[in-house]
Design a protein around this motif. Structure first.
Motif, short mmCIF file in Angstrom:
data_model
loop_
_atom_site.label_atom_id
_atom_site.label_comp_id
_atom_site.label_asym_id
_atom_site.label_seq_id
_atom_site.Cartn_x
_atom_site.Cartn_y
_atom_site.Cartn_z
N GLU A 4 -3.41 4.19 6.41
CA GLU A 4 -2.47 3.25 7.25
C GLU A 4 -3.48 2.12 7.23
OE1 GLU A 4 -0.07 4.21 9.97
OE2 GLU A 4 0.33 6.36 9.24
N HIS A 39 7.12 1.60 7.82
CA HIS A 39 6.63 3.12 7.85
C HIS A 39 7.97 4.09 7.46
CE1 HIS A 39 3.70 1.40 10.97
NE2 HIS A 39 3.01 2.53 10.39
N SER A 60 1.50 -0.88 8.06
CA SER A 60 1.86 -0.18 7.08
C SER A 60 1.34 1.28 7.03
CB SER A 60 1.87 -0.98 5.67
OG SER A 60 2.17 0.03 4.34
N ASP A 61 2.22 2.48 6.63
CA ASP A 61 1.49 3.51 6.27
C ASP A 61 1.11 4.01 4.60
OD1 ASP A 61 4.02 3.90 5.01
OD2 ASP A 61 5.01 5.31 6.50
N ARG A 80 6.63 -3.44 11.36
CA ARG A 80 6.15 -2.13 10.59
C ARG A 80 6.88 -1.57 9.39
NH1 ARG A 80 8.98 1.34 15.06
NH2 ARG A 80 10.42 -0.38 14.73
N ALA A 119 -5.03 8.21 10.72
CA ALA A 119 -3.61 8.78 10.23
C ALA A 119 -3.09 8.84 11.46
CB ALA A 119 -3.89 10.20 9.71
N ASP A 120 -1.43 8.68 11.53
CA ASP A 120 -0.78 8.48 12.57
C ASP A 120 -1.20 7.85 13.79
OD1 ASP A 120 0.98 10.06 11.12
OD2 ASP A 120 -0.04 12.11 11.49
#
Length: 145
Positions: free
Chosen positions: A139, A66, A116-117, A64, A26-27
């Motif tokens: 993610e 996000h 991708s998130d 990206r 995550a993150d």
């Protein structure tokens, strides 16, 4: 690796995915992305060599997807390049300079990194009250040519 079906809300790239999707924490930071790319490249060494060795000039293109941007795409390019160089995905041409030569304008092959998130951007566009309700998936990093 992700075992579930990968659903992306908006996908406008066409490329050959090598080795499947890579899970990210995550993150993730740029260092996390680099570590994941290196593990992936080592696991898929033969496939990466087979896909890149016939080319001398290449470039990495980072895409990206996000809701929250935590890093800029150019910061990801070197870690992807390092991951592929580590497994010897280099050209076998006589004038090779010990590895693919990164060239942003005169390249023969493009390595695509898609991050991708997992948040459905179509739902996010209609969300006016609570971003937490969007959920989001794991993610992921997709690498291919």
């Amino acid at each position: 690796m992700l075992e579930d079906v990968l659903e992306l809300s908006t996908f406008d790239l066409i490329f050959e995915l090598i080795g499947g999707a890579v899970s990210l924490p995550a993150d993730p930071s740029v260092a996390d992305i680099g570590a994941a790319a290196e593990v992936h490249a080592r696991h898929e060494t033969l496939a990466w060599r087979r896909h890149l060795r016939r080319f001398r000039r290449w470039r990495v293109s980072v895409h990206r997807d996000h809701l929250v941007q935590r890093y800029k795409a150019p910061a990801v390019v070197p870690v992807i390049g390092d991951a592929l160089a580590a497994v010897g995905a280099i050209s076998l041409s006589e004038d090779c300079t010990a590895g693919p030569e990164v060239d942003l304008t005169d390249f023969e092959v493009e390595v695509v990194a898609y991050l991708s998130d997992g948040v459905d951007k179509l739902r996010a566009a209609n969300d006016t009250k609570s971003r937490a309700s969007l959920g989001g998936g794991q993610e992921v990093l997709l690498l291919g040519v």
